[in-house]
Design a protein around this motif. Structure first.
Motif, mmCIF file in Angstrom:
data_model
loop_
_atom_site.group_PDB
_atom_site.id
_atom_site.type_symbol
_atom_site.label_atom_id
_atom_site.label_comp_id
_atom_site.label_asym_id
_atom_site.label_seq_id
_atom_site.Cartn_x
_atom_site.Cartn_y
_atom_site.Cartn_z
ATOM 1 N N TYR A 114 0.789 -1.094 0.036
ATOM 2 C CA TYR A 114 0.067 0.045 -0.045
ATOM 3 C C TYR A 114 0.787 1.362 0.107
ATOM 4 O O TYR A 114 0.701 2.161 -0.935
ATOM 5 N N LEU A 115 2.042 1.304 0.682
ATOM 6 C CA LEU A 115 2.832 2.548 0.678
ATOM 7 C C LEU A 115 3.640 2.778 -0.476
ATOM 8 O O LEU A 115 3.965 3.581 -0.701
ATOM 9 N N GLU A 116 3.767 1.711 -1.331
ATOM 10 C CA GLU A 116 4.530 1.671 -2.326
ATOM 11 C C GLU A 116 3.653 2.081 -3.557
ATOM 12 O O GLU A 116 4.128 3.300 -4.266
ATOM 13 N N VAL A 117 2.470 1.774 -3.357
ATOM 14 C CA VAL A 117 1.351 2.162 -4.533
ATOM 15 C C VAL A 117 0.718 3.708 -4.234
ATOM 16 O O VAL A 117 0.000 3.989 -5.408
ATOM 17 N N THR A 118 0.167 3.975 -3.080
ATOM 18 C CA THR A 118 -0.846 4.734 -2.783
ATOM 19 C C THR A 118 -0.221 6.277 -3.304
ATOM 20 O O THR A 118 0.661 6.629 -3.446
ATOM 21 N N GLU A 119 -1.504 7.022 -4.037
ATOM 22 C CA GLU A 119 -1.176 8.171 -4.511
ATOM 23 C C GLU A 119 -2.003 9.212 -3.639
ATOM 24 O O GLU A 119 -1.664 10.394 -3.393
ATOM 25 N N GLU A 120 -3.217 8.618 -2.965
ATOM 26 C CA GLU A 120 -4.012 9.488 -2.269
ATOM 27 C C GLU A 120 -3.376 9.765 -0.806
ATOM 28 O O GLU A 120 -3.754 10.755 -0.126
ATOM 29 N N GLU A 121 -2.672 8.797 -0.174
ATOM 30 C CA GLU A 121 -1.843 8.945 1.119
ATOM 31 C C GLU A 121 -2.958 9.144 2.112
ATOM 32 O O GLU A 121 -2.528 9.432 3.266
ATOM 33 N N GLU A 122 -4.210 8.644 1.984
ATOM 34 C CA GLU A 122 -5.251 8.733 3.052
ATOM 35 C C GLU A 122 -5.177 7.893 4.069
ATOM 36 O O GLU A 122 -5.200 8.249 5.306
ATOM 37 N N PHE A 123 -4.397 6.701 3.892
ATOM 38 C CA PHE A 123 -4.042 5.778 5.237
ATOM 39 C C PHE A 123 -2.706 5.534 5.354
ATOM 40 O O PHE A 123 -2.086 4.554 6.200
ATOM 41 N N VAL A 124 -1.791 6.485 5.007
ATOM 42 C CA VAL A 124 -0.408 6.261 5.045
ATOM 43 C C VAL A 124 0.110 6.103 6.534
ATOM 44 O O VAL A 124 1.047 5.455 7.016
ATOM 45 N N GLU A 125 -0.465 7.168 7.348
ATOM 46 C CA GLU A 125 -0.136 7.241 8.745
ATOM 47 C C GLU A 125 -0.763 5.865 9.336
ATOM 48 O O GLU A 125 0.205 5.333 10.363
ATOM 49 N N ASP A 126 -1.814 5.573 9.225
ATOM 50 C CA ASP A 126 -2.280 4.274 9.702
ATOM 51 C C ASP A 126 -1.278 3.306 9.277
ATOM 52 O O ASP A 126 -1.050 2.185 10.326
ATOM 53 N N ALA A 127 -1.044 3.100 8.066
ATOM 54 C CA ALA A 127 -0.034 1.906 7.639
ATOM 55 C C ALA A 127 1.136 1.689 8.210
ATOM 56 O O ALA A 127 1.518 0.713 8.787
ATOM 57 N N LEU A 128 1.701 2.915 8.646
ATOM 58 C CA LEU A 128 3.039 3.090 9.208
ATOM 59 C C LEU A 128 2.841 2.735 10.733
ATOM 60 O O LEU A 128 3.811 1.745 11.355
#
Length: 504
Positions: A114-128
């Motif tokens: 998800y972190l590699e492909v996301t463009e929207e970055e909506e859940f980046v913090e959650d994924a980390l």
């Protein structure tokens, strides 16, 4: 079809819905917002069936995940990715589901993707944050199975079967897994649970012994063994293990949940509440069993406000549970033990029916007083009663005196394990306790000297309760009663027929 309606996705794309799809979708989302997950899933499934729209499917996957059906949620999320590869948030949702399942390698794989492909970055913090949690949690996970995708899929299928009551299918899958991966201990533990739930008690206990011999200290096996022993009435053996587990402090969320539910199941409510409350404080959101045991243990330690609040989570997931709190039952331990012993002894002496005498003896044995032992000794010494009553007196005296139970009483011991199971399931209803135990003792009297097997504790117990409820005009289906005892309707029917054949 009627005039098309439309709903906007967050990224601004407009989706066309037919009126029927719009209707089911809106009904589903309204139910979802009020946390009625059963209704939400029902309506969203109708909407998704009519129109395979990724956005509708994603809402359905979210509802299924909230309801604890992570396996089905993952299947839908995988389908969404095939339909719309741009919905990269699905990779994060997959990661989250796998983390709840305890499959941390899969969770890490999808979170990183998800972190590699996301463009929207909506859940980046959650994924980390999820990746940080996985790093902590996977310390004791069986890392040697990393990359074994087939194994992971098989485990998910088996877990799904157990949750849905398909125990024979689960057994078949798990036995295949063990044959191919002879040191994958979680498969052994799940197999023990499945075996226990279909009534193969001895096989379940043997499996836990095998695990602990080959993998000493396996926490899931220890907790399973405690619950198995407690469920069949072997309280002293269970207590020894429970005492040893009081000083265990696991790191993994899954192990803490297992430990907390085990303590609550066997009546160690303070310890159960301690572990389950700590999980809640750390943001753990489990399935309905998590809230059930958190609510129950909270009530039993006097935290009534927390208990009611957590019970609302159970009601939100299963609205029919409203008003059916598990703490609403009569607690015999609150009765004056000496007075109750006198009443039951008098009842035993005055009753003419053997099954009523057996019931009185059984309830005397439930009392926490050593004054009951002379009563049992006198009955065992006198040969004026039916042989099974003499055997019961002898058995309870030997058991209460911590003496060895001779082999000739092993069949009676199995029969009393079924009585223990019935007592544990029906103790919230005094009338149901008396009627189920009386009927069971009638059956026992008829088959005591026969060769009919009494090894399936859950099968006989469920059939007795089902028969009694029918006689009390409580219309419960065989499927409903089977679920209460974690057995299939087919197994229940088999033992209902066996009761009918006894002519009681």
């Amino acid at each position: 079809m009627g005039k098309n309606q439309s709903v906007k996705k967050d990224r601004g794309q407009v989706i066309s819905f037919s009126e029927s799809v719009q209707f089911f979708y809106e009904k589903g989302m309204k139910a979802y917002r009020r946390h009625d997950l059963k209704q939400a899933i029902k309506y969203l499934q109708r909407a998704a069936h009519s129109q395979q729209e990724p956005f509708i499917l994603s809402q359905l996957a979210a509802a299924l995940s909230d309801a604890g059906d992570y396996h089905q949620s993952n299947q839908i999320l995988t389908d969404i990715i095939k339909l719309d590869p741009e919905m990269e948030e699905c990779y994060y949702f997959l990661a989250n589901n796998y983390a709840y399942l305890g499959l941390f390698q899969q969770a890490r794989k999808y979170a990183e993707h998800y972190l590699e492909v996301t463009e929207e970055e909506e859940f980046v913090e959650d994924a980390l944050e999820l990746l940080d949690m996985i790093t902590i949690e996977e310390g004791d996970v069986e890392n040697e199975w990393e990359g074994e995708d087939e194994l992971i899929v098989m485990q998910e299928r088996a877990n799904s079967c157990i949750r849905n009551g398909q125990h024979q299918e689960a057994v078949s899958i798990l036995e295949t897994m063990i044959a191919e991966y002879p040191e994958f201990w979680s498969a052994y533990n799940n197999l023990a649970v499945a075996k226990f739930q279909i009534g193969k008690i001895d096989e379940a206990l043997q499996l836990t012994d095998d695990i602990l011999n080959k993998n000493p200290g396996n926490l899931h096996a220890l907790c399973n063994q405690v619950v198995f022993l407690y469920s069949i009435g072997q309280y002293k053996e269970a207590t020894i293990l429970v005492n040893a587990l009081e000083n265990v402090h696991p790191i993994l969320f899954e192990q803490r949940f297992k430990l907390g539910t085990m303590f609550a199941t066997v009546g160690r409510y303070e310890l159960g509440y301690k572990w389950l409350k700590s999980l809640k404080r750390q943001g753990y959101e489990g399935d309905v069993s998590f809230y059930y045991w958190l609510s129950y243990s909270a009530y039993m330690v006097g935290e009534t406000h927390t208990a009611q609040k957590m019970w609302q989570h159970v009601v939100e997931l299963y609205p029919d549970k409203e008003g059916k709190e598990p703490w609403n039952y009569t607690d015999f331990s609150a009765v004056d033990q000496h007075t109750f012993l006198q009443q039951l002894t008098l009842s035993f002496e005055e009753e003419r029916d053997d099954e009523k005498k057996m019931l009185a003896l059984y309830l005397i044995n439930e009392l926490q007083t050593e004054d009951k032992l002379p009563v049992f000794f006198d009955i065992a010494e006198k040969q004026e009663h039916h042989s099974i009553i003499v055997d019961m007196g002898r058995y309870f005296f030997l058991k209460g005196s911590n003496k060895r139970i001779p082999k000739e009483l092993s069949r009676l011991e199995k029969c009393l394990q079924i009585a223990d199971c019935l007592y544990g399931h029906t103790k919230k209803d005094d009338a149901l306790i008396e009627d189920t135990l009386t009927l069971w003792f009638q059956v026992v009297k008829g088959l005591y000297s026969s060769t009919v097997s009494v090894s399936n504790v859950l099968g006989w117990s469920a059939a007795i309760e089902y028969t009694v409820r029918r006689r009390q005009n409580v219309m419960m289906t065989q499927t409903e009663v089977g679920k209460m005892y974690s057995i299939s309707p087919a197994t229940l029917r088999k033992y209902v027929q066996a009761i009918a054949e006894q002519g009681v």
